[in-house]
Design a protein around this motif. Structure first.
Motif, PDB file in Angstrom:
ATOM      1  N   ASP A  60      17.094  -8.145  23.596  1.00 49.40           N
ATOM      2  CA  ASP A  60      16.996  -9.261  22.933  1.00 49.40           C
ATOM      3  C   ASP A  60      18.399 -10.182  23.204  1.00 49.40           C
ATOM      4  O   ASP A  60      19.413  -9.469  22.423  1.00 49.40           O
ATOM      5  N   ARG A  61      18.435 -11.188  23.785  1.00 48.69           N
ATOM      6  CA  ARG A  61      19.850 -11.702  24.129  1.00 48.69           C
ATOM      7  C   ARG A  61      20.586 -12.261  22.846  1.00 48.69           C
ATOM      8  O   ARG A  61      21.767 -12.183  22.857  1.00 48.69           O
ATOM      9  N   GLU A  62      19.911 -12.930  21.898  1.00 47.77           N
ATOM     10  CA  GLU A  62      20.310 -13.370  20.639  1.00 47.77           C
ATOM     11  C   GLU A  62      21.054 -12.091  19.921  1.00 47.77           C
ATOM     12  O   GLU A  62      22.066 -12.260  19.420  1.00 47.77           O
ATOM     13  N   HIS A  67      23.746 -16.524  22.733  1.00 50.19           N
ATOM     14  CA  HIS A  67      23.141 -17.583  22.003  1.00 50.19           C
ATOM     15  C   HIS A  67      22.580 -18.631  22.778  1.00 50.19           C
ATOM     16  O   HIS A  67      21.643 -19.334  22.425  1.00 50.19           O
ATOM     17  N   ALA A  68      23.507 -18.798  23.891  1.00 52.67           N
ATOM     18  CA  ALA A  68      23.311 -20.123  24.749  1.00 52.67           C
ATOM     19  C   ALA A  68      22.468 -19.755  25.748  1.00 52.67           C
ATOM     20  O   ALA A  68      22.880 -18.745  26.653  1.00 52.67           O
ATOM     21  N   VAL A 114      22.980 -17.156  30.743  1.00 53.28           N
ATOM     22  CA  VAL A 114      23.083 -16.896  29.315  1.00 53.28           C
ATOM     23  C   VAL A 114      24.308 -16.528  29.151  1.00 53.28           C
ATOM     24  O   VAL A 114      25.114 -15.912  29.925  1.00 53.28           O
ATOM     25  N   VAL A 115      24.886 -17.247  28.011  1.00 58.04           N
ATOM     26  CA  VAL A 115      26.438 -16.958  27.713  1.00 58.04           C
ATOM     27  C   VAL A 115      26.348 -17.217  26.244  1.00 58.04           C
ATOM     28  O   VAL A 115      25.252 -17.670  25.434  1.00 58.04           O
ATOM     29  N   PRO A 116      27.532 -16.711  25.465  1.00 56.58           N
ATOM     30  CA  PRO A 116      27.618 -16.855  23.969  1.00 56.58           C
ATOM     31  C   PRO A 116      27.426 -18.054  23.294  1.00 56.58           C
ATOM     32  O   PRO A 116      26.585 -18.331  22.205  1.00 56.58           O
ATOM     33  N   ASP A 117      28.114 -18.937  24.034  1.00 55.22           N
ATOM     34  CA  ASP A 117      27.973 -20.425  23.425  1.00 55.22           C
ATOM     35  C   ASP A 117      28.308 -21.544  24.471  1.00 55.22           C
ATOM     36  O   ASP A 117      28.643 -20.998  25.535  1.00 55.22           O
ATOM     37  N   MET A 118      28.242 -22.812  24.189  1.00 58.00           N
ATOM     38  CA  MET A 118      28.487 -23.569  25.062  1.00 58.00           C
ATOM     39  C   MET A 118      29.982 -23.850  25.656  1.00 58.00           C
ATOM     40  O   MET A 118      29.973 -24.332  26.781  1.00 58.00           O
TER      41      MET A 118
END
Length: 155
Positions: A60-62, A67-68, A114-118
């Motif tokens: 689960d990536r989240e 999250h992004a 996929v990365v933590p945020d923008m």
């Protein structure tokens, strides 16, 4: 081994394994109506022929802080062998890019990142993608929600 050459039992084995690779040989054999030894042989044959490419856990990536999720269309400047090979080699080495597809249409590739945020995505663009020789442009689409995420193939 094409889909048409798979018999009913092999298809059943593959369907079950796509849902749960942790099944024991005994459990799998019971589900597909065979004994464990023929199931083991079929799995080995499916692996040798490349039908089963590898075994993996779906995460689960989240919950891992990624999250992004971004789908980006990448266009190359030129379609010469060195540029294409170099781009694909760099993509394979980049852990943030979890999928890459050569496509038709306005762009040359579709990548899933996929990365933590923008902010991390912006950094990724500048430190990774824009430094790959031959990249002409990138068009980003941010995933707002995953409506369907399946890995099982329809066999």
């Amino acid at each position: 081994m094409e889909n048409e050459s798979l018999d009913r039992a092999s298809r059943a084995i593959l369907r079950e394994l796509q849902q749960d690779t942790r099944l024991s040989q005994q459990e799998l054999a019971e589900r597909v109506g065979l004994s464990p030894t023929p199931v083991w042989r079929r799995i080995r044959e499916l692996q040798e022929r490349g039908v089963i490419r590898r075994w993996a856990a779906l995460l689960d990536r989240e919950k891992l802080g990624l999250h992004a999720c971004v789908l980006a269309n990448v266009s190359l400047e030129r379609h010469v062998e060195g540029v294409v090979d170099g781009f694909e080699r760099q993509v394979r080495a980049c852990p943030e890019i979890i999928e890459c597809h050569g496509i038709t249409g306005e762009a040359d590739y579709l990548i899933k990142v996929v990365v933590p945020d923008m902010k991390a995505y912006d950094r990724f663009l500048h430190e990774v993608v824009f430094r790959i020789p031959g990249v002409a442009s990138i068009r980003t689409n941010v995933v707002l929600r995953e409506v369907k995420y399946e890995t099982a193939l329809p066999i």
